[in-house]
Design a protein around this motif. Sequence first.
Motif, PDB file in Angstrom:
ATOM      1  N   PRO A 290       9.162  25.824 -24.753  1.00  0.00           N
ATOM      2  CA  PRO A 290       7.725  25.993 -24.508  1.00  0.00           C
ATOM      3  C   PRO A 290       7.387  25.878 -23.026  1.00  0.00           C
ATOM      4  CG  PRO A 290       8.177  23.789 -25.336  1.00  0.00           C
ATOM      5  CD  PRO A 290       9.465  24.562 -25.457  1.00  0.00           C
ATOM      6  N   ALA A 291       6.407  26.641 -22.601  1.00  0.00           N
ATOM      7  CA  ALA A 291       5.891  26.516 -21.242  1.00  0.00           C
ATOM      8  C   ALA A 291       4.910  25.343 -21.247  1.00  0.00           C
ATOM      9  CB  ALA A 291       5.199  27.798 -20.816  1.00  0.00           C
ATOM     10  N   LEU A 292       5.308  24.239 -20.685  1.00  0.00           N
ATOM     11  CA  LEU A 292       4.458  23.048 -20.714  1.00  0.00           C
ATOM     12  C   LEU A 292       3.241  23.248 -19.812  1.00  0.00           C
ATOM     13  CD1 LEU A 292       7.161  20.238 -20.578  1.00  0.00           C
ATOM     14  CD2 LEU A 292       6.091  21.291 -22.587  1.00  0.00           C
ATOM     15  N   PRO A 293       2.109  22.692 -20.208  1.00  0.00           N
ATOM     16  CA  PRO A 293       0.890  22.867 -19.399  1.00  0.00           C
ATOM     17  C   PRO A 293       0.992  22.167 -18.057  1.00  0.00           C
ATOM     18  CG  PRO A 293       0.522  21.265 -21.161  1.00  0.00           C
ATOM     19  CD  PRO A 293       1.860  21.894 -21.437  1.00  0.00           C
ATOM     20  N   GLU A 294       0.351  22.749 -17.071  1.00  0.00           N
ATOM     21  CA  GLU A 294       0.271  22.097 -15.765  1.00  0.00           C
ATOM     22  C   GLU A 294      -0.681  20.913 -15.873  1.00  0.00           C
ATOM     23  OE1 GLU A 294      -2.015  23.362 -11.854  1.00  0.00           O
ATOM     24  OE2 GLU A 294      -0.161  24.520 -12.072  1.00  0.00           O
ATOM     25  N   ARG A 295      -0.237  19.778 -15.418  1.00  0.00           N
ATOM     26  CA  ARG A 295      -1.066  18.567 -15.420  1.00  0.00           C
ATOM     27  C   ARG A 295      -1.451  18.227 -13.989  1.00  0.00           C
ATOM     28  NH1 ARG A 295      -2.195  18.130 -20.874  1.00  0.00           N
ATOM     29  NH2 ARG A 295      -0.261  18.130 -22.110  1.00  0.00           N
ATOM     30  N   ALA A 296      -2.525  17.471 -13.859  1.00  0.00           N
ATOM     31  CA  ALA A 296      -3.009  17.114 -12.519  1.00  0.00           C
ATOM     32  C   ALA A 296      -1.945  16.377 -11.711  1.00  0.00           C
ATOM     33  CB  ALA A 296      -4.267  16.257 -12.636  1.00  0.00           C
ATOM     34  N   TRP A 297      -1.091  15.617 -12.389  1.00  0.00           N
ATOM     35  CA  TRP A 297      -0.100  14.793 -11.706  1.00  0.00           C
ATOM     36  C   TRP A 297       1.250  15.501 -11.536  1.00  0.00           C
ATOM     37  CZ3 TRP A 297      -2.547  13.734 -16.302  1.00  0.00           C
ATOM     38  CH2 TRP A 297      -1.794  13.955 -17.467  1.00  0.00           C
ATOM     39  N   THR A 298       1.387  16.712 -12.058  1.00  0.00           N
ATOM     40  CA  THR A 298       2.660  17.424 -11.909  1.00  0.00           C
ATOM     41  C   THR A 298       2.641  18.423 -10.764  1.00  0.00           C
ATOM     42  OG1 THR A 298       2.042  19.153 -13.510  1.00  0.00           O
ATOM     43  CG2 THR A 298       3.153  17.180 -14.374  1.00  0.00           C
ATOM     44  N   VAL A 299       1.496  18.565 -10.119  1.00  0.00           N
ATOM     45  CA  VAL A 299       1.368  19.449  -8.959  1.00  0.00           C
ATOM     46  C   VAL A 299       0.856  18.620  -7.788  1.00  0.00           C
ATOM     47  CG1 VAL A 299       0.254  21.488  -8.012  1.00  0.00           C
ATOM     48  CG2 VAL A 299       0.869  21.425 -10.435  1.00  0.00           C
ATOM     49  N   ASP A 300       1.607  18.625  -6.709  1.00  0.00           N
ATOM     50  CA  ASP A 300       1.213  17.847  -5.533  1.00  0.00           C
ATOM     51  C   ASP A 300       0.193  18.648  -4.731  1.00  0.00           C
ATOM     52  OD1 ASP A 300       0.942  16.197  -3.381  1.00  0.00           O
ATOM     53  OD2 ASP A 300       3.077  16.118  -2.878  1.00  0.00           O
ATOM     54  N   ARG A 301      -1.032  18.162  -4.720  1.00  0.00           N
ATOM     55  CA  ARG A 301      -2.094  18.862  -4.002  1.00  0.00           C
ATOM     56  C   ARG A 301      -2.406  18.214  -2.650  1.00  0.00           C
ATOM     57  NH1 ARG A 301      -3.578  22.470  -7.640  1.00  0.00           N
ATOM     58  NH2 ARG A 301      -3.501  21.952  -9.864  1.00  0.00           N
ATOM     59  N   THR A 302      -1.449  17.457  -2.143  1.00  0.00           N
ATOM     60  CA  THR A 302      -1.633  16.877  -0.813  1.00  0.00           C
ATOM     61  C   THR A 302      -1.778  18.001   0.214  1.00  0.00           C
ATOM     62  OG1 THR A 302      -0.244  14.984  -1.421  1.00  0.00           O
ATOM     63  CG2 THR A 302      -0.640  15.354   0.933  1.00  0.00           C
ATOM     64  N   PRO A 303      -2.836  18.003   1.016  1.00  0.00           N
ATOM     65  CA  PRO A 303      -3.013  19.070   2.019  1.00  0.00           C
ATOM     66  C   PRO A 303      -1.823  19.138   2.966  1.00  0.00           C
ATOM     67  CG  PRO A 303      -5.006  17.754   1.803  1.00  0.00           C
ATOM     68  CD  PRO A 303      -3.933  17.027   1.047  1.00  0.00           C
ATOM     69  N   ALA A 304      -1.394  20.352   3.258  1.00  0.00           N
ATOM     70  CA  ALA A 304      -0.268  20.531   4.180  1.00  0.00           C
ATOM     71  C   ALA A 304      -0.689  20.104   5.584  1.00  0.00           C
ATOM     72  CB  ALA A 304       0.174  21.994   4.188  1.00  0.00           C
ATOM     73  N   LYS A 305       0.253  19.499   6.323  1.00  0.00           N
ATOM     74  CA  LYS A 305      -0.036  19.092   7.700  1.00  0.00           C
ATOM     75  C   LYS A 305      -0.072  20.313   8.595  1.00  0.00           C
ATOM     76  CE  LYS A 305       1.925  14.439   7.511  1.00  0.00           C
ATOM     77  NZ  LYS A 305       2.931  13.517   8.115  1.00  0.00           N
ATOM     78  N   ARG A 306      -1.034  20.319   9.513  1.00  0.00           N
ATOM     79  CA  ARG A 306      -1.156  21.438  10.452  1.00  0.00           C
ATOM     80  C   ARG A 306      -0.371  21.145  11.719  1.00  0.00           C
ATOM     81  NH1 ARG A 306      -5.080  25.051   9.177  1.00  0.00           N
ATOM     82  NH2 ARG A 306      -6.499  24.504   7.472  1.00  0.00           N
TER      83      ARG A 306
END
Length: 306
Positions: A290-306
């Motif tokens: 199964p394609a497991l659902p994306e969870r808020a904690w499984t994707v790192d949304r930390t802004p990339a450093k400029r």
Amino acid sequence: MMSIDRRSLVLGALAVPGVACLSRAARAAAPSRIVALGGAATEILYALGAGDRIAGVDVSSGYPAAARAKPNVGYYRSLSAEGVLALGPDLIVATDGAGPKEALDVLKSASVRLVQLEEAKTAADAAERIRLVAGAIGERERGEEVARAVAEDLAALETALASVPKRRNALVLLGPPRGGGLMAAGAGSSGAHALALAGADNAASALSGWKPLSDEAAYAMAPDAIVVLQTSAPLSPEEIARHPGLAGSPAVRENRVIAADALGFIGFGPRVAQATRAVAAGIYPEASLPALPERAWTVDRTPAKR
């Protein structure tokens, strides 16, 4: 970066159910300055939405990326109690293996609540420790939500893997630091527990715990699949394909050498289902998982450093 073997960091970053100890002065108010000792503890806190309340972490806390910007207290297996207490915490969450004992004794005697987690072994452990930490920080509702989602994802994966006609033997490896040898996950190790979740048998079950792997032993194991844990000790699937004891194995011949997120897979944290699915898909590429659902904690949304 400190001269600490990241391989060891990963091995110890696992923990689960049961509060092993609470200090004498446990506070009723929700904590606002939390020190997380161990990568799994840090991930749980972020998954619970408590990242802004983390006052410090240890060097094994690499996910999410935001954790790396927190004050660092060193390696959680060789703590300085004074360094931890200097951050003024009102809660300390420590994974199994935190120490040394003398440092923990100082923390336990301080007027700070200490929640110490035990080793993770099963899918149920992953969900239970989330609830445990959630209760300690006053986020029981959020904790139940996260724990239930992790349990559901693991259950869906388990159901799909139950239909695999023949289980394969897999070998979990950690790379060598500074020219050392490969380490294999033997019986009772975090790698062995994680392999069970991925629906595979452990090719290194004759070993106990994490052990160095000789060329002769690797050849005799002839694993059907090889899971290469990605840490700061570099080890690639291509290197495995050239290893004298593994080059002729079914895993290499049939292209079943899988690079895996070390903490995600063997850490039994909030990302365990997604990390395990990725490994299982490499072990059983022919299976319909199964394609497991994306969870808020499984994707790192930390802004990339400029």
